[in-house]
Write an enzyme that holds these catalytic residues in place. Structure first.
Site, PDB file in Angstrom:
ATOM      1  N   LEU A 131       0.827  -1.204   0.000  1.00 31.15           N
ATOM      2  CA  LEU A 131       0.000   0.000   0.000  1.00 31.15           C
ATOM      3  C   LEU A 131       0.864   1.258   0.000  1.00 31.15           C
ATOM      4  O   LEU A 131       0.524   2.258  -0.642  1.00 31.15           O
ATOM      5  CB  LEU A 131      -0.943   0.009   1.204  1.00 31.15           C
ATOM      6  CG  LEU A 131      -1.971  -1.113   1.274  1.00 31.15           C
ATOM      7  CD1 LEU A 131      -2.946  -0.869   2.423  1.00 31.15           C
ATOM      8  CD2 LEU A 131      -2.739  -1.247  -0.039  1.00 31.15           C
ATOM      9  N   ASP A 153     -10.851   6.353   5.472  1.00 36.49           N
ATOM     10  CA  ASP A 153     -11.562   5.235   4.849  1.00 36.49           C
ATOM     11  C   ASP A 153     -11.935   4.192   5.892  1.00 36.49           C
ATOM     12  O   ASP A 153     -12.739   3.309   5.621  1.00 36.49           O
ATOM     13  CB  ASP A 153     -10.696   4.601   3.764  1.00 36.49           C
ATOM     14  CG  ASP A 153     -11.428   3.511   3.006  1.00 36.49           C
ATOM     15  OD1 ASP A 153     -12.562   3.762   2.550  1.00 36.49           O
ATOM     16  OD2 ASP A 153     -10.873   2.395   2.856  1.00 36.49           O
ATOM     17  N   HIS A 196     -15.230   2.688   4.228  1.00 34.82           N
ATOM     18  CA  HIS A 196     -14.346   1.537   4.020  1.00 34.82           C
ATOM     19  C   HIS A 196     -14.539   0.969   2.613  1.00 34.82           C
ATOM     20  O   HIS A 196     -14.657  -0.252   2.419  1.00 34.82           O
ATOM     21  CB  HIS A 196     -14.604   0.461   5.074  1.00 34.82           C
ATOM     22  CG  HIS A 196     -13.403  -0.418   5.305  1.00 34.82           C
ATOM     23  ND1 HIS A 196     -13.126  -0.998   6.530  1.00 34.82           N
ATOM     24  CD2 HIS A 196     -12.401  -0.829   4.477  1.00 34.82           C
ATOM     25  CE1 HIS A 196     -12.018  -1.720   6.446  1.00 34.82           C
ATOM     26  NE2 HIS A 196     -11.567  -1.628   5.193  1.00 34.82           N
ATOM     27  N   SER A 197     -14.565   1.869   1.648  1.00 42.13           N
ATOM     28  CA  SER A 197     -14.838   1.477   0.266  1.00 42.13           C
ATOM     29  C   SER A 197     -13.780   1.959  -0.713  1.00 42.13           C
ATOM     30  O   SER A 197     -13.924   1.741  -1.918  1.00 42.13           O
ATOM     31  CB  SER A 197     -16.204   2.045  -0.172  1.00 42.13           C
ATOM     32  OG  SER A 197     -17.248   1.529   0.617  1.00 42.13           O
ATOM     33  N   GLU A 252     -16.923   0.441  13.045  1.00 40.00           N
ATOM     34  CA  GLU A 252     -17.541   0.466  11.723  1.00 40.00           C
ATOM     35  C   GLU A 252     -18.828  -0.356  11.729  1.00 40.00           C
ATOM     36  O   GLU A 252     -18.840  -1.461  12.272  1.00 40.00           O
ATOM     37  CB  GLU A 252     -16.568  -0.079  10.666  1.00 40.00           C
ATOM     38  CG  GLU A 252     -15.332   0.787  10.496  1.00 40.00           C
ATOM     39  CD  GLU A 252     -14.366   0.263   9.431  1.00 40.00           C
ATOM     40  OE1 GLU A 252     -14.718  -0.726   8.735  1.00 40.00           O
ATOM     41  OE2 GLU A 252     -13.279   0.826   9.284  1.00 40.00           O
ATOM     42  N   ARG A 305      -6.266   0.731   9.299  1.00 40.14           N
ATOM     43  CA  ARG A 305      -7.366   0.300  10.149  1.00 40.14           C
ATOM     44  C   ARG A 305      -7.608   1.384  11.187  1.00 40.14           C
ATOM     45  O   ARG A 305      -6.675   2.069  11.619  1.00 40.14           O
ATOM     46  CB  ARG A 305      -7.064  -1.046  10.833  1.00 40.14           C
ATOM     47  CG  ARG A 305      -7.083  -2.245   9.909  1.00 40.14           C
ATOM     48  CD  ARG A 305      -8.490  -2.540   9.405  1.00 40.14           C
ATOM     49  NE  ARG A 305      -8.563  -3.730   8.562  1.00 40.14           N
ATOM     50  CZ  ARG A 305      -8.504  -3.725   7.239  1.00 40.14           C
ATOM     51  NH1 ARG A 305      -8.325  -2.571   6.599  1.00 40.14           N
ATOM     52  NH2 ARG A 305      -8.615  -4.849   6.545  1.00 40.14           N
TER      53      ARG A 305
END
Length: 354
Positions: free
Chosen positions: A181, A289, A313-314, A294, A265
């Site tokens: 990432l 995000d 979270h998309s 959540e 996270r």
């Protein structure tokens, strides 16, 4: 000839159970890969209804007793699972030897399922989400530094007043993590002439993408690096070492007005301390995000803060996601059938949770 026949006869025939919704085209690719060596079990009518393309969870699932019986009949036969089964399902899957997940950050989920000390191999979707997440990072950072909200407000007011803006070139970007990432974000940052600092658990480790980082510093230098940063991107997995890594002390060390993007996270950040810093302007902007809880609770102040962008979270979910996950699975399936599981891509290091 007799030896070859005997060898073929004793070859393991795998039974692949697809445990989450998957488009028919990708199911067909898996079924056609080695039909003589692997049977694919996919019962979309027994899985959740998807809410959007590439949805791996779907709407809350209810099955009739007959549907549940059909599903439970598949579980004991399964040797390979495409996506994580539930704890109850794992308990009746005695032949299961390999799980291919549809996410990258699955360490905590694997631990909760009690698989850390299990002989079951877990492979992840690492590599699939780096590009879409990097695009989200720079959508947010460019919108912030190039003052998109201000321009929109001026447009709505029909005002034509020239202004002096800010540029992103030459700014310092600190990335927590130096893996896949981080690679995605660093590549775009370098194209925009940013100075990129990675914070890594092992700074001396050789990395194919190491040239994308101007500096790779140890975790002990985190606060010092944050004091230099115009923007910070969180990409680390959630482990005991990274939980609340961005705590009140780390936030206090940040350069005033920093932009913060979390694609890791929510548990990596002390959310209460972050909210306080956002209110004071010490953190100038945050694009999130992920959050600690959540879905983000309706009463969270983050929803209404003008300097916060919320993504549900998309950010990693794009049209090509399932196709790329299937590519990884088929690559690994070939190695599995050759008896070379150690060569498979994205093997989860269970003790490290990533």
């Amino acid at each position: 000839m007799i030896a070859a026949t005997t060898e073929t006869a004793i070859m393991q025939r795998e039974t692949i159970l697809i445990t989450s919704p998957l488009e028919a085209e990708h199911v067909a690719r898996i079924a056609a890969f080695a039909p003589d060596r692997a049977e694919v079990m996919y019962e979309p009518g027994l899985l959740a209804t998807t809410r959007y393309r590439n949805d791996h969870k779907g709407e809350p699932l209810t099955r009739t007793p007959e549907q549940q019986a059909r599903w439970e009949a598949l579980l004991p036969r399964t040797t390979i699972a495409f996506d994580l089964p539930s704890a109850a399902e794992l308990a009746v899957m005695p032949k299961l030897r390999w799980i291919q997940t549809t996410s990258t950050g699955v360490g905590q989920a694997v631990a909760k399922l009690g698989l850390i000390d299990s002989p079951i191999i877990v492979t992840t979707a690492r590599g699939v989400h780096a590009q879409p997440l990097a695009e989200f990072v720079f959508m947010a950072l460019l919108a912030h530094f190039r003052q998109l909200d201000y321009l929109r407000a001026e447009q709505r007011a029909h005002r034509w007043l020239r202004v002096c803006g800010q540029e992103i070139a030459g700014r310092v970007l600190v990335i927590l993590g130096a893996g896949d990432l981080a690679r995605g974000s660093a590549r775009i940052a370098k194209a925009l002439d940013m100075h990129v600092i990675a914070i890594a658990r092992n700074p001396a480790q050789s990395r194919d993408h190491g040239a994308l980082f101007d500096e790779v510093l140890p975790v002990s230098a985190l606060h010092q690096a944050l004091g230099r940063a115009d923007a910070a991107v969180l990409t680390v997995p959630h482990t005991p070492e990274t939980e609340r890594m961005i705590d009140a002390a780390a936030i206090a060390a940040m350069k005033p007005g920093i932009a913060l993007v979390n694609i890791a996270r929510g548990q990596v950040v002390d959310e209460i301390a972050m909210i306080d810093a956002l209110r004071r302007g010490h953190i100038g902007f945050a694009a999130l995000d992920v959050t600690e809880v959540e879905p983000l609770p309706a009463e969270s102040p983050l929803w209404d803060m003008p300097n916060v962008l919320i993504s549900p979270h998309s950010a990693s979910t794009v049209d090509g996601e399932n196709g790329r996950i299937t590519d990884i699975f088929l690559h690994n399936l070939g190695l599995w059938l050759e008896g070379r599981p150690e060569a498979m891509r994205n093997l989860l290091d269970k003790p490290r949770l990533y």
